[in-house]
Write a protein that holds these residues in place. Structure first.
Motif, PDB file in Angstrom:
ATOM      1  N   PHE A 291      -1.734  18.198  42.771  1.00 36.91           N
ATOM      2  CA  PHE A 291      -2.580  18.933  43.712  1.00 36.91           C
ATOM      3  C   PHE A 291      -3.770  18.091  44.172  1.00 36.91           C
ATOM      4  O   PHE A 291      -3.982  16.994  43.675  1.00 36.91           O
TER       5      PHE A 291
ATOM      6  N   ASN B 260      -2.909  14.339  44.799  1.00 33.88           N
ATOM      7  CA  ASN B 260      -1.739  14.368  45.693  1.00 33.88           C
ATOM      8  C   ASN B 260      -0.672  13.380  45.238  1.00 33.88           C
ATOM      9  O   ASN B 260      -0.005  12.751  46.046  1.00 33.88           O
TER      10      ASN B 260
ATOM     11  N   MET C 299      -6.441  27.782  47.096  1.00 36.60           N
ATOM     12  CA  MET C 299      -6.526  27.703  48.553  1.00 36.60           C
ATOM     13  C   MET C 299      -7.577  28.669  49.110  1.00 36.60           C
ATOM     14  O   MET C 299      -7.749  28.764  50.312  1.00 36.60           O
ATOM     15  N   ARG C 300      -8.243  29.401  48.249  1.00 36.35           N
ATOM     16  CA  ARG C 300      -9.351  30.301  48.596  1.00 36.35           C
ATOM     17  C   ARG C 300      -8.995  31.344  49.650  1.00 36.35           C
ATOM     18  O   ARG C 300      -9.770  31.631  50.555  1.00 36.35           O
TER      19      ARG C 300
ATOM     20  N   ASP D 161      -8.339  28.651  55.595  1.00 38.42           N
ATOM     21  CA  ASP D 161      -7.203  28.866  56.499  1.00 38.42           C
ATOM     22  C   ASP D 161      -5.984  29.544  55.866  1.00 38.42           C
ATOM     23  O   ASP D 161      -5.124  30.049  56.565  1.00 38.42           O
ATOM     24  N   THR D 162      -5.875  29.489  54.538  1.00 34.29           N
ATOM     25  CA  THR D 162      -4.652  29.986  53.904  1.00 34.29           C
ATOM     26  C   THR D 162      -4.700  31.501  53.716  1.00 34.29           C
ATOM     27  O   THR D 162      -5.660  32.011  53.130  1.00 34.29           O
TER      28      THR D 162
ATOM     29  N   ARG E 234      -3.224  18.202  54.356  1.00 34.78           N
ATOM     30  CA  ARG E 234      -4.354  19.088  54.622  1.00 34.78           C
ATOM     31  C   ARG E 234      -5.284  18.354  55.560  1.00 34.78           C
ATOM     32  O   ARG E 234      -5.562  17.178  55.361  1.00 34.78           O
TER      33      ARG E 234
ATOM     34  N   ASP F 180      -8.539  19.467  56.558  1.00 38.31           N
ATOM     35  CA  ASP F 180      -9.940  19.520  56.134  1.00 38.31           C
ATOM     36  C   ASP F 180     -10.083  20.410  54.907  1.00 38.31           C
ATOM     37  O   ASP F 180      -9.107  20.997  54.440  1.00 38.31           O
ATOM     38  N   ALA F 181     -11.308  20.511  54.413  1.00 35.91           N
ATOM     39  CA  ALA F 181     -11.536  21.152  53.122  1.00 35.91           C
ATOM     40  C   ALA F 181     -11.204  22.645  53.098  1.00 35.91           C
ATOM     41  O   ALA F 181     -10.909  23.201  52.049  1.00 35.91           O
ATOM     42  N   ASP F 182     -11.231  23.305  54.247  1.00 41.83           N
ATOM     43  CA  ASP F 182     -10.834  24.717  54.274  1.00 41.83           C
ATOM     44  C   ASP F 182      -9.347  24.857  54.579  1.00 41.83           C
ATOM     45  O   ASP F 182      -8.838  25.955  54.713  1.00 41.83           O
ATOM     46  N   GLY F 183      -8.693  23.723  54.729  1.00 42.35           N
ATOM     47  CA  GLY F 183      -7.372  23.713  55.345  1.00 42.35           C
ATOM     48  C   GLY F 183      -6.227  24.194  54.485  1.00 42.35           C
ATOM     49  O   GLY F 183      -6.274  24.206  53.265  1.00 42.35           O
ATOM     50  N   GLU F 184      -5.168  24.575  55.201  1.00 46.66           N
ATOM     51  CA  GLU F 184      -3.904  24.960  54.600  1.00 46.66           C
ATOM     52  C   GLU F 184      -3.109  23.703  54.283  1.00 46.66           C
ATOM     53  O   GLU F 184      -3.291  22.681  54.939  1.00 46.66           O
ATOM     54  N   ARG F 185      -2.225  23.807  53.294  1.00 41.06           N
ATOM     55  CA  ARG F 185      -1.304  22.697  53.055  1.00 41.06           C
ATOM     56  C   ARG F 185      -0.072  22.968  53.897  1.00 41.06           C
ATOM     57  O   ARG F 185       0.595  23.972  53.683  1.00 41.06           O
TER      58      ARG F 185
ATOM     59  N   LEU G 269      -2.862  27.372  63.679  1.00 43.23           N
ATOM     60  CA  LEU G 269      -4.162  26.757  63.431  1.00 43.23           C
ATOM     61  C   LEU G 269      -4.077  25.300  62.957  1.00 43.23           C
ATOM     62  O   LEU G 269      -4.687  24.404  63.525  1.00 43.23           O
ATOM     63  N   THR G 270      -3.316  25.056  61.889  1.00 44.74           N
ATOM     64  CA  THR G 270      -3.324  23.718  61.304  1.00 44.74           C
ATOM     65  C   THR G 270      -2.710  22.692  62.246  1.00 44.74           C
ATOM     66  O   THR G 270      -3.238  21.586  62.406  1.00 44.74           O
TER      67      THR G 270
ATOM     68  N   LYS H 253      -5.304  21.931  64.852  1.00 45.93           N
ATOM     69  CA  LYS H 253      -6.357  21.051  64.316  1.00 45.93           C
ATOM     70  C   LYS H 253      -5.844  19.614  64.249  1.00 45.93           C
ATOM     71  O   LYS H 253      -6.568  18.668  64.564  1.00 45.93           O
TER      72      LYS H 253
ATOM     73  N   ASP I 244      -5.747  15.162  52.802  1.00 45.11           N
ATOM     74  CA  ASP I 244      -4.774  15.027  51.706  1.00 45.11           C
ATOM     75  C   ASP I 244      -3.384  14.799  52.261  1.00 45.11           C
ATOM     76  O   ASP I 244      -2.980  15.486  53.211  1.00 45.11           O
TER      77      ASP I 244
ATOM     78  N   MET J  34       5.532  27.021  52.936  1.00 47.16           N
ATOM     79  CA  MET J  34       5.356  26.391  51.624  1.00 47.16           C
ATOM     80  C   MET J  34       3.888  26.400  51.216  1.00 47.16           C
ATOM     81  O   MET J  34       3.008  26.493  52.060  1.00 47.16           O
ATOM     82  N   VAL J  35       3.648  26.277  49.910  1.00 45.45           N
ATOM     83  CA  VAL J  35       2.280  26.150  49.435  1.00 45.45           C
ATOM     84  C   VAL J  35       2.107  24.820  48.687  1.00 45.45           C
ATOM     85  O   VAL J  35       1.385  23.942  49.110  1.00 45.45           O
ATOM     86  N   ASP J  36       2.812  24.682  47.565  1.00 46.63           N
ATOM     87  CA  ASP J  36       2.614  23.473  46.758  1.00 46.63           C
ATOM     88  C   ASP J  36       3.645  22.396  47.062  1.00 46.63           C
ATOM     89  O   ASP J  36       3.344  21.216  46.952  1.00 46.63           O
TER      90      ASP J  36
END
Ligand SMILES: Cc1cc2nc3c(=O)[nH]c(=O)nc-3n(C[C@H](O)[C@H](O)[C@H](O)COP(=O)(O)OP(=O)(O)OC[C@H]3O[C@@H](n4cnc5c(N)ncnc54)[C@H](O)[C@@H]3O)c2cc1C
Ligand SMILES: Cc1cc2nc3c(=O)[nH]c(=O)nc-3n(C[C@H](O)[C@H](O)[C@H](O)COP(=O)(O)OP(=O)(O)OC[C@H]3O[C@@H](n4cnc5c(N)ncnc54)[C@H](O)[C@@H]3O)c2cc1C
Ligand code: FES
Lengths: 478, 299
Positions: free
Chosen positions: A176, A214, A269-270, A278-279, B56, B58-63, B87-88, B91, B103, B234-236
């Motif tokens: 991660f 990563n 992912m908050r 964004d998530t 990703r 940016d720091a608020d971003g989705e993977r 959105l992603t 961006k 990332d 997907m997430v991870d």
């Protein structure tokens, strides 16, 4: 007042009605006065049994004595001689089945609140200097050996910190973009604030440990390639991150999550801060969580905080058998989670667009004890009913992730897919060690830390050609 | 005299900058389909056809997952091609050379399973041409003769025609509106060709779910095995969350570790299509909130 007369001090905490509306930590912790008073309950036994219950051998009696005298710096120093993550352990360790279970005072009254005091000290230290670092653990002179750690959960962090302290150059490879493993992506903020995990990660980094994010080992580099690159040893602490599903009809409907996904979206992912982050995560009106462990409690309490109107926790046995920590169950009850005991889903129902709308369940009764010693749940004929839910979280357990085993030819695994390791963490492959959930299956933070610790010592001994001690270390493998 | 390039020296960082640094960007279809090349030496060395990355912004971003469309192991760079859908991806389209991706994790997923099938049809719809490109190259390298069929709604949306022509023995275009090549769907053209006597040992199909479903149906009708590349949320990307689960031959598979390529005959496309709608409402809200923040609100 004689020690035994004093009652155990409970921690003040956020009111249940308030806290379901936020993600802030539930208990506020002790103040200095409460901490000293609680520590004064310790009987200072000649042969303390509490330590037998601690997988990382914290010198509990000595640290309690120091707290009682108000010598907090000494006390935290004693803890940190053997435990690098006290702010975390003080919050999430199941003390009631470890140190506190062995406390002599507990035979007559409630045991000394060892966990609460550990938490107090770690927080006190952070309040003093903004970190949980201390000079005692300054790294020794470098010895030139490089060690690779796969996974940055409690097992990997502990192993890395100990090796760095002994003078090794340590690199942690993490899949991660953040370190901490389950501490970051699984356990929610309201139970373990992420800033605390980050402080302890920063502390490990301050000892010179390098973090590579990563970096999925098995995909980018394999364990063999790490050894070829000149790492003298590899420690595998990849955890038990493979979510189990129930295999029931309709399980792939929209809105049916594994607890891993639900919690990862919300924590790492908050998603709780969506749309600032964004998530997204689906915020059901009615949420059903299936399971009875800590993970299920975390999911149910997260659902409440995400604004769900009704959250049910469906467990197939009764409260007695529920594996979650008592404190977690109690907190969930206070917050209004509805417990459906002796109940199990048989199929998931969804609408024509594939959205979950609930599950068909049956009622159970407890029959004869099974292999686990717990009474086996038996279906009551004709008890079917429909439980409506638009989000369903499956929290029935996790298995070991197979990636490392699949990409490392000569590493032996068990039938369950866990990596085989001796009590010092040695695997069947020379130079490769493993510990934590990847060896034990889903277990606890403290056991993972204990495993990281004994593997660090074994790595050091093996590289220096020193035999294992005759006296047993605390077992890393159950 | 031969001198080693900087990137060949042990421990040297490759010339263009640290991992994630963008070297060039290009709009293949302005505002819709973009291409970018960025620094990722370790992944560039390792990746095989069919694999993807998670990135990703940016720091608020989705993977988000994107296929590795191309890689240059010597130079240490990766190429991605993406369509702006939310959105992603929008961006991402705003980044320029010199910017840095926050990332990049990979290479993820299993490499494409390739056999010497003889002649193979690579059928791509829309953005699906990007993930097909490395597969066509790998099929060719394994000695297959590659027929590529590329489809789009209209000729301006057709991408990578030149690259595909290089990677294939034959390229055929289809457009829904007949503005270029065959007038109709890729699946229709494939069907006609097979009916007319073309023999394919295997069919690869990548594109929107309905396109893959239709193409697989054609292949199946003619008894030809088909591979598809699936695109669940997907997430991870490492098999840890189960969010990417798909049903193949009545079994649940995690697309990120068991795929992303699967036996097309067995895929439950309807389930996949439904699951892709999971976050549509949330994604709309995210995009709106974002536009508000950067001052595009009310567009
Ligand atoms: C929701 C939840 C609540 C819990 N609550 C408690 C509690 O209250 N008390 C308690 O004691 N225990 C609790 N546990 C259990 C505890 O968190 C685990 O036992 C512990 O984290 C295991 O530590 P570990 O280091 O073995 O692995 P993990 O914490 O799982 O860390 C493994 C790390 O390895 C990384 N990784 C995996 N594969 C690779 C790879 N191939 N390459 C690189 N990196 C990789 C992962 O991303 C992860 O960061 C809980 C678990 C969960 C899921
Ligand atoms: C293994 C894999 C490889 C991929 N390779 C590529 C590629 O090379 N080029 C490319 O353009 N796209 C590719 N995709 C799809 C890409 O990941 C999505 O388009 C992207 O995640 C959308 O992100 P967003 O935030 O911009 O849109 P969002 O706001 O997340 O979504 C916008 C819309 O797109 C839909 N959507 C969401 N996720 C996906 C998804 N994974 N696939 C398709 N639609 C989705 C949603 O339902 C929504 O309606 C790939 C997906 C996978 C799983
Ligand atoms: S994306 Fe999480 S399991 Fe595949």
């Amino acid at each position: 007042m004689p020690r035994v007369k004093i009652d155990r001090h409970s921690m003040a905490e956020q009111d249940a009605a308030v806290r379901v509306g936020n993600f802030q930590e539930v208990p506020f912790g002790y103040d200095a006065e409460q901490a000293m008073a609680e520590a004064s309950r310790c009987l200072q036994c000649k042969t303390p049994t509490c330590m037998d219950g601690c997988p990382v051998e914290v010198d509990i009696r000595s640290f309690l004595l120091a707290v009682e005298a108000g010598k907090f710096a000494d006390a935290i120093g004693i803890i940190k001689n053997t435990n690098g993550l006290p702010a975390i352990c003080g919050r999430v360790c199941p003390q009631e089945t470890q140190c506190e279970e062995q406390c002599l005072l507990g035979k007559k009254k409630r045991p000394v609140a060892i966990g609460n005091l550990e938490r107090f000290l770690a927080d006190w230290e952070r309040g003093q200097n903004g970190s949980n670092g201390d000079a005692k653990s300054a790294p020794a002179a470098r010895n030139g050996h490089r060690i690779a750690i796969v996974g940055s959960g409690p097992a990997g962090l502990t192993c890395a910190a100990d090796l760095a302290r002994m003078g090794y150059d340590v690199t942690i490879f993490e899949a991660f973009h953040k370190a901490g493993g389950v501490l970051i992506y699984g356990i929610p903020e309201f139970r373990l604030p992420k800033s605390i995990v980050q402080a302890e990660v920063d502390y490990v980094a301050s000892m010179g440990v390098e973090f590579r994010y990563n970096h999925v080992i098995g995909k980018l580099d394999t364990v063999d390639e790490l050894l070829e690159q000149g790492y003298s040893a590899v420690f595998v602490g990849t955890g038990a991150g493979l979510p189990y599903f129930m295999g029931l009809p309709g399980e792939n409907a929209i809105g049916i999550y594994s607890a891993n996904e639900y919690l990862t979206r919300s924590n790492l992912m908050r998603a709780y801060d969506f749309p600032n982050a964004d998530t997204p995560v689906l915020r059901g009106d009615r949420v059903a969580v299936i399971g009875g462990g800590n993970v299920a409690m975390d999911a149910a309490r997260t659902a409440l905080r995400l604004g769900s109107r009704e959250v049910s926790l469906v467990y197939r046995r009764s409260r007695e058998e529920m594996p979650a920590r008592n404190e977690e169950i109690h907190h969930a009850e206070q917050e209004g989670v509805r417990f459906e005991y002796l109940c199990a889903p048989t199929r998931f129902e969804s609408d024509e667009n594939g959205w979950a709308r609930g599950m068909t369940c049956v009622r159970m009764q407890l029959g004869e004890p099974d292999d686990s010693g717990r009474r086996r749940p038996v279906v009551i004929e004709g008890s079917e009913f429909f439980l409506p839910a638009d989000v369903i979280v499956v929290a029935i357990g996790n298995g070991p992730n197979p990636l490392i085993a699949q990409t490392t030819a000569d590493i032996a695994t068990t039938k369950r897919g866990t990596i085989r390791a001796d009590k010092f963490g040695r695997t069947s492959k020379k130079g490769v060690y493993a510990g934590g959930d990847i060896v034990l299956g889903a277990a606890t933070v403290i056991l993972a830390m204990g495993a990281g610790k004994s593997a660090a010592r074994a790595i050091d001994r093996d590289l220096r050609g020193i035999p294992d001690p005759v006296e047993d270390e605390p077992a890393a493998t159950a | 005299m031969v001198t080693a390039s900087r990137a060949d020296l042990p421990g040297a960082t490759p010339g263009p900058g640290p991992a994630g640094t963008i070297i060039e960007t290009e709009a293949l279809v302005p505002g819709l389909i973009h291409r970018m090349r960025f620094v990722a030496p370790a992944i560039a060395r390792k990746r095989r056809a069919g694999q993807f990355i998670l990135l990703r912004v940016d720091a608020d971003g989705e993977r988000i997952p994107l296929t590795i469309a191309d890689a240059d192991p010597n130079e240490g760079t990766l190429t991605i091609v993406w369509q702006v859908v939310g959105l992603t991806t929008s961006k991402l389209a705003q980044l320029r050379a010199g910017d840095r991706l926050l990332d990049v994790a990979g290479p993820l997923g299993l490499p494409t399973h390739i056999e010497p099938w003889g002649r193979v049809a690579c059928v791509c719809g829309g953005i699906g041409t990007a993930p097909m490109y490395p597969i066509a190259q790998a099929l060719r390298a394994a000695g297959n003769e590659v027929d590529t069929i590329i489809g789009a709604r209209t000729k301006d949306l057709l991408i990578l025609g030149g690259e595909m022509a290089q990677a294939s023995d034959r390229v055929l275009f289809c457009t829904d509106d007949g503005s270029l090549g065959y007038h109709g769907f890729v699946s229709g053209l494939l069907d006609e060709r097979i009916a007319a006597g073309e023999r394919y040992g295997h069919v690869f199909a990548i594109g929107p779910v309905p396109m893959m479903k239709a193409t697989v149906a054609v292949a199946k009708k003619h008894g030809i095995a088909a591979t598809v590349s699936l695109n669940p949320v997907m997430v991870d990307g490492t098999g840890m969350c189960g969010g990417c689960r798909v049903t193949v031959n009545a079994e649940t598979k995690f697309c990120c570790v068991d795929g992303p390529e699967f036996d097309g005959w067995g895929v439950d496309f309807d389930e996949l299509q439904k699951r892709l709608a999971s976050y549509r409402e949330y994604e709309r809200r995210a995009l709106e909130a974002h536009d508000c923040r950067i001052g595009l609100g009310g567009r």
